[in-house]
Motif scaffolding. Structure first.
Motif, PDB file in Angstrom:
ATOM      1  N   GLU A 182       0.826  -1.208   0.000  1.00  0.00           N
ATOM      2  CA  GLU A 182       0.000   0.000   0.000  1.00  0.00           C
ATOM      3  C   GLU A 182       0.862   1.261   0.000  1.00  0.00           C
ATOM      4  O   GLU A 182       0.342   2.367   0.018  1.00  0.00           O
ATOM      5  CB  GLU A 182      -0.928   0.003   1.222  1.00  0.00           C
ATOM      6  N   ASP A 183       2.180   1.087  -0.059  1.00  0.00           N
ATOM      7  CA  ASP A 183       3.113   2.204   0.028  1.00  0.00           C
ATOM      8  C   ASP A 183       3.686   2.496  -1.366  1.00  0.00           C
ATOM      9  O   ASP A 183       4.610   1.823  -1.825  1.00  0.00           O
ATOM     10  CB  ASP A 183       4.239   1.844   1.010  1.00  0.00           C
ATOM     11  N   GLU A 184       3.140   3.509  -2.039  1.00  0.00           N
ATOM     12  CA  GLU A 184       3.568   3.814  -3.402  1.00  0.00           C
ATOM     13  C   GLU A 184       5.032   4.211  -3.466  1.00  0.00           C
ATOM     14  O   GLU A 184       5.759   3.800  -4.378  1.00  0.00           O
ATOM     15  CB  GLU A 184       2.699   4.926  -3.984  1.00  0.00           C
ATOM     16  N   GLN A 185       5.490   5.023  -2.504  1.00  0.00           N
ATOM     17  CA  GLN A 185       6.881   5.462  -2.552  1.00  0.00           C
ATOM     18  C   GLN A 185       7.827   4.288  -2.346  1.00  0.00           C
ATOM     19  O   GLN A 185       8.878   4.196  -3.003  1.00  0.00           O
ATOM     20  CB  GLN A 185       7.146   6.531  -1.493  1.00  0.00           C
ATOM     21  N   ALA A 186       7.473   3.376  -1.469  1.00  0.00           N
ATOM     22  CA  ALA A 186       8.301   2.177  -1.292  1.00  0.00           C
ATOM     23  C   ALA A 186       8.345   1.369  -2.581  1.00  0.00           C
ATOM     24  O   ALA A 186       9.397   0.834  -2.961  1.00  0.00           O
ATOM     25  CB  ALA A 186       7.758   1.330  -0.145  1.00  0.00           C
ATOM     26  N   ALA A 187       7.208   1.294  -3.263  1.00  0.00           N
ATOM     27  CA  ALA A 187       7.168   0.565  -4.536  1.00  0.00           C
ATOM     28  C   ALA A 187       8.114   1.189  -5.549  1.00  0.00           C
ATOM     29  O   ALA A 187       8.824   0.474  -6.272  1.00  0.00           O
ATOM     30  CB  ALA A 187       5.746   0.537  -5.070  1.00  0.00           C
ATOM     31  N   ILE A 188       8.132   2.511  -5.595  1.00  0.00           N
ATOM     32  CA  ILE A 188       9.019   3.194  -6.543  1.00  0.00           C
ATOM     33  C   ILE A 188      10.477   2.989  -6.152  1.00  0.00           C
ATOM     34  O   ILE A 188      11.335   2.681  -6.995  1.00  0.00           O
ATOM     35  CB  ILE A 188       8.671   4.691  -6.613  1.00  0.00           C
ATOM     36  N   ASP A 189      10.765   3.151  -4.877  1.00  0.00           N
ATOM     37  CA  ASP A 189      12.152   3.003  -4.414  1.00  0.00           C
ATOM     38  C   ASP A 189      12.672   1.584  -4.654  1.00  0.00           C
ATOM     39  O   ASP A 189      13.806   1.392  -5.112  1.00  0.00           O
ATOM     40  CB  ASP A 189      12.249   3.347  -2.928  1.00  0.00           C
ATOM     41  N   ILE A 190      11.863   0.581  -4.360  1.00  0.00           N
ATOM     42  CA  ILE A 190      12.276  -0.809  -4.577  1.00  0.00           C
ATOM     43  C   ILE A 190      12.367  -1.096  -6.069  1.00  0.00           C
ATOM     44  O   ILE A 190      13.289  -1.773  -6.538  1.00  0.00           O
ATOM     45  CB  ILE A 190      11.312  -1.771  -3.863  1.00  0.00           C
TER      46      ILE A 190
END
Length: 463
Positions: free
Chosen positions: A400-408
């Motif tokens: 549910e964490d968009e920024q984490a998705a982008i960073d990963i």
């Protein structure tokens, strides 16, 4: 008499279609017609090309009810799922038609006194599309429609498993009144395909298939400076983070694993689940998998059909058996699927746990209804495992964490990075692979760059 190709239906092992291979004379005639037609077609305005391709798309969509059983007989996908391929075909075709005027427009440079300067995208010439059987319409449309929109002529060589799909393309282009020679279909064996690639009248090859097939295409093209687009295999991973919407992730990763019996280059073939949600995810994944109905794909209630041939099913069975022998646990009792029979293409889905990367099922493309699920303890561990592969077509994260998705996503070596979805091509985005998943690009405005060549106009207007 020329040799013939036979399409053995995975439904019942009968010969469903038989076609003669094109002779050397027929191939030479097709190449000459394509080259001649392209010299005129390249001068047809883009708006007019769009009218032809739109009529082609309309004709194809109108044949959905005819196409569905025909496709099922050829490659075994449940007939209830075929309309989805037609919808995807339409979405991709119409998108590539719509964006063509902008994507193919001249590239203007900054103004410079006394000069006119721009870059024009010119067609390559004759494009040879070598299409695969597993998504026979979606794969072919990725290059056929944009190649024609870009001013190229196209020769389509379809898989011997799905020859009628190529003929459907030809039928619909004929109904669209496309000028003769701009699009043609040839039934070719491997040797003739190689010779066709080597012919100087072929200017680009768009291939979808195995890594070994990609190497063969590249070798055939190596004697000339001709471009190749290669969409090859995949061993696509998913990572389930602890903040996941668990029900959504289970539903969609199961579908991404088993749709089309796992016979998708971008199927989810390995899943890494954070320890905090591992047990719940595995339990839900297994429960949903057990609800599949394996059987005759012509029956509307079937949602898991046979693999394309018995040897493909045998390969997946062997991968699973090797993994279990090495310590993995199989969580699906195949007796729950009465249609599962060794020595046939009908194969029950399987979920394996206690797996690791020493097992082929976690590193080698399966292309069938099996998945391995591993527990991980951190994002870093998941990233390292996702990257531990010779493939790189797609990968997905469930969070549910968009920024984490982008960073990963920035740290995962892949062509497409999904968040909360998988096994889907958006025609507005570039479809690409890295490592052994291939090279080149289809779809999106970037896809047009691979079907054209830049030509610079450098004009001094003040002398």
């Amino acid at each position: 008499m020329s040799a013939t190709q036979k399409t053995i239906s995975p439904v019942d092992s009968s010969v469903y279609a038989e076609r003669p291979y094109a002779s050397a004379k027929e191939i030479a005639t097709a190449l000459a017609k394509a080259a001649a037609a392209q010299t005129a077609w390249r001068n047809v305005p883009i708006a007019e090309r769009a009218q032809y391709c739109t009529r082609f798309t309309d004709a194809f969509v109108a044949k959905t009810d005819e196409i569905a059983p025909e496709l099922t007989w050829q490659m075994g996908r449940p007939v209830s799922a075929v309309p989805g391929e037609v919808r995807g075909f339409e979405e991709r075709a119409r998108h590539m038609i719509d964006i063509a005027p902008t994507a193919l427009a001249d590239v203007q440079t900054e103004p410079k006194a006394g000069f006119t300067r721009f870059i024009r995208r010119e067609p390559l010439g004759v494009v040879l599309t070598v299409a695969a059987w597993n998504y026979p319409y979606l794969i072919a449309v990725n290059s056929v429609v944009p190649a024609i929109m870009a001013g190229n002529a196209v020769i389509l060589k379809h898989s011997s498993q799905t020859p009628l799909c190529g003929e459907r393309f030809a039928q619909c282009f004929k109904e669209a009144d496309l000028p003769e020679g701009v699009f043609q279909v040839l039934h070719l064996d491997h040797a003739s395909t190689e010779q066709t690639i080597k012919d100087p009248r072929i200017d680009f090859v768009a291939f979808t298939g195995s890594v070994g097939g990609g190497h063969s295409i590249q070798r055939a093209a190596s004697s000339r400076f001709v471009g190749t687009g290669l969409e090859l295999g995949g061993k696509d991973p998913a990572y389930v983070r602890p903040d996941v919407n668990l029900a959504h992730a289970i539903e969609n990763t199961v579908d991404g694993t088993f749709f089309n019996s796992g016979q998708s280059c971008c199927a989810t073939e390995r899943i890494y689940v954070h320890e905090k949600v591992y047990d719940s995810f595995v339990e839900g994944f297994v429960d949903l998998t057990k609800q599949y109905r394996l059987g005759n794909p012509l029956e509307p209630e079937t949602n898991l059909g046979p693999l394309v041939r018995t040897s493909a099913a045998d390969f997946v069975r062997k991968q699973s058996d090797e993994a279990v022998a090495a310590g993995a646990r199989a969580l699906i009792d195949s007796s729950l699927f009465p249609a599962n029979k060794p020595g046939t293409p009908y194969l029950a889905p399987q979920v394996l746990v206690d797996v690791d990367h020493n097992m082929r099922v976690m590193t080698e493309e399966s292309f069938g209804p099996v998945v391995g699920i591993m527990k991980v303890h951190s994002d870093k561990e998941a990233i390292d495992l996702m990257n531990d592969s010779s493939y790189g077509l797609t990968a997905s994260i469930w969070t549910e964490d968009e920024q984490a998705a982008i960073d990963i996503g920035d740290r995962v070596n892949t062509g497409t990075w999904f968040m909360n979805r998988a096994d889907y091509l958006d025609p507005a985005l570039a479809w690409v692979g890295v490592k052994d998943s291939g090279r080149g690009c289809t779809l999106s405005s970037v896809g047009y760059e691979h079907l054209t060549r830049p030509k610079s106009f450098h004009l001094r207007t003040a002398t």
